[in-house]
Design an enzyme around this catalytic site. Structure first.
Site, mmCIF file in Angstrom:
data_model
loop_
_atom_site.group_PDB
_atom_site.id
_atom_site.type_symbol
_atom_site.label_atom_id
_atom_site.label_comp_id
_atom_site.label_asym_id
_atom_site.label_seq_id
_atom_site.Cartn_x
_atom_site.Cartn_y
_atom_site.Cartn_z
ATOM 1 N N GLY A 41 -54.106 -10.172 -23.527
ATOM 2 C CA GLY A 41 -54.145 -8.742 -23.203
ATOM 3 C C GLY A 41 -53.611 -8.530 -21.806
ATOM 4 N N LYS A 42 -52.758 -7.529 -21.630
ATOM 5 C CA LYS A 42 -52.102 -7.328 -20.338
ATOM 6 C C LYS A 42 -53.112 -7.157 -19.201
ATOM 7 C CE LYS A 42 -47.766 -5.504 -22.119
ATOM 8 N NZ LYS A 42 -47.020 -6.704 -21.697
ATOM 9 N N ASP A 249 -42.592 -21.129 -21.929
ATOM 10 C CA ASP A 249 -43.213 -20.006 -22.635
ATOM 11 C C ASP A 249 -43.242 -18.814 -21.682
ATOM 12 O OD1 ASP A 249 -44.691 -18.230 -24.126
ATOM 13 O OD2 ASP A 249 -46.482 -19.487 -24.288
ATOM 14 N N ASP A 255 -47.290 -10.241 -16.704
ATOM 15 C CA ASP A 255 -48.690 -10.144 -16.296
ATOM 16 C C ASP A 255 -48.969 -11.040 -15.092
ATOM 17 O OD1 ASP A 255 -49.110 -8.422 -18.412
ATOM 18 O OD2 ASP A 255 -49.755 -10.012 -19.767
#
Length: 310
Positions: A41-42, A249, A255
């Site tokens: 989640g950001k 990745d 973020d």
């Protein structure tokens, strides 16, 4: 050193991540090589990045009463991050993100089902004002219901708290809401969606910043991947070069940048210094697999950041 207090009001979702030789096309099934479930989640990712970078940060988010919510609580407890202001939804489940990662390029595709974190109610927001009275910086994103986001931003302005908005993922939102930002940190896609200017390089980034400044936003930070980060402030603007590394990745890179950036601001860095600090955090995170678990700790960050500023 006195650090400013940060409140993060935003999302938590559980990341369900698979790696494969290539990303699937429409109607294509691809066999993957690896699967992991982890915290994401950001909002939460940015909070973890800031916390590991040394920030004093309070997390306000919402989860469901389910196994994914338990994953969140276990991770935060292991990190030593407080969960006093984490709400639990009686109706909606914890948000989830389905993430496909190309193991050759590190690029990804993400489908987010936000769940509980798009169900903030007025009752949920009652504690926000008391938190903001003790805070210096409010960090927000677009993975919550926008009526709650607007109310919290208005509270922050009334309490003279610096509002940092990462407008991700891009959503249709009124200019009057954006005008409450002190600092906005879109990537090039989000910058175009909000400003109407296609951002492809330094010249177009400066044009997009002009649109944001006209809305009343004094500080604009546009992240553009390998091209770098364009920083525009009342005192001037310039492109801050990206740190080029071998990425495994790229999920959560934005973020990581935002968490590092706001940690830098909280320590008194100017916009350019905080951007360089955020770049280091992001470049270290993409060399590991995952989102929140890939965020670097302060000792790791300082080895790079201090060396590059000598």
């Amino acid at each position: 050193m006195d650090k400013k207090k940060i409140v993060m009001f935003g999302s938590y979702v559980a990341d369900l991540t698979g790696r494969a030789p290539h990303l699937p096309k429409a109607a294509e099934t691809v066999f993957g090589d690896e699967f992991k479930m982890g915290p994401g989640g950001k909002g939460s990712n940015q909070a973890v990045a800031a916390f590991r970078a040394g920030a004093d940060i309070t997390v306000v988010t919402k989860i469901g009463k389910d196994v994914f919510g338990e994953l969140f609580l276990d991770f935060y407890n292991n990190e030593g991050m407080a969960t006093d202001h984490v709400l639990q939804d009686e109706e909606k489940g914890t948000g989830i993100a389905l993430i496909c990662v190309d193991e050759g390029t590190g690029q990804n595709q993400i489908l987010v089902v936000p769940g509980a974190c798009t169900n903030f109610t007025d009752a949920d927001l009652e504690e926000m004002r008391s938190l903001l009275r003790e805070a210096d910086i409010l960090l927000m994103q677009f993975e919550v219901n926008l009526d709650a986001l607007e109310k919290v931003m208005r509270m922050a302005k009334e309490e003279n708290v610096t509002v940092v908005l990462n407008p991700a993922p891009a959503r249709d939102i009124g200019k009057d809401i954006l005008a409450m930002c002190d600092i906005i940190t879109p990537n090039e896609v989000e910058a175009e969606a909000l400003s109407g200017v296609a951002v492809t390089g330094e010249k177009s980034a400066r044009q997009a910043c002009g649109v944001f400044h006209a809305m009343g936003i004094p500080h604009v930070i546009i992240t553009m991947g390998k091209l770098g980060v364009f920083v525009s402030t009342p005192d001037g603007d310039r492109m801050v070069p990206a740190r080029i590394v071998d990425a495994v990745d790229t999920t959560g890179a934005g973020d990581a940048f935002n968490g590092g950036f706001v940690a830098g601001i909280a320590e008194g860095m100017d916009m350019f210094g905080a951007t360089e600090f955020g770049n280091v955090v992001a470049s270290l995170s993409v060399q590991k697999f995952g989102t929140a678990p890939s965020m670097p700790h302060r000792a790791e960050i300082d080895k790079v950041f201090c060396r590059e500023r000598e």
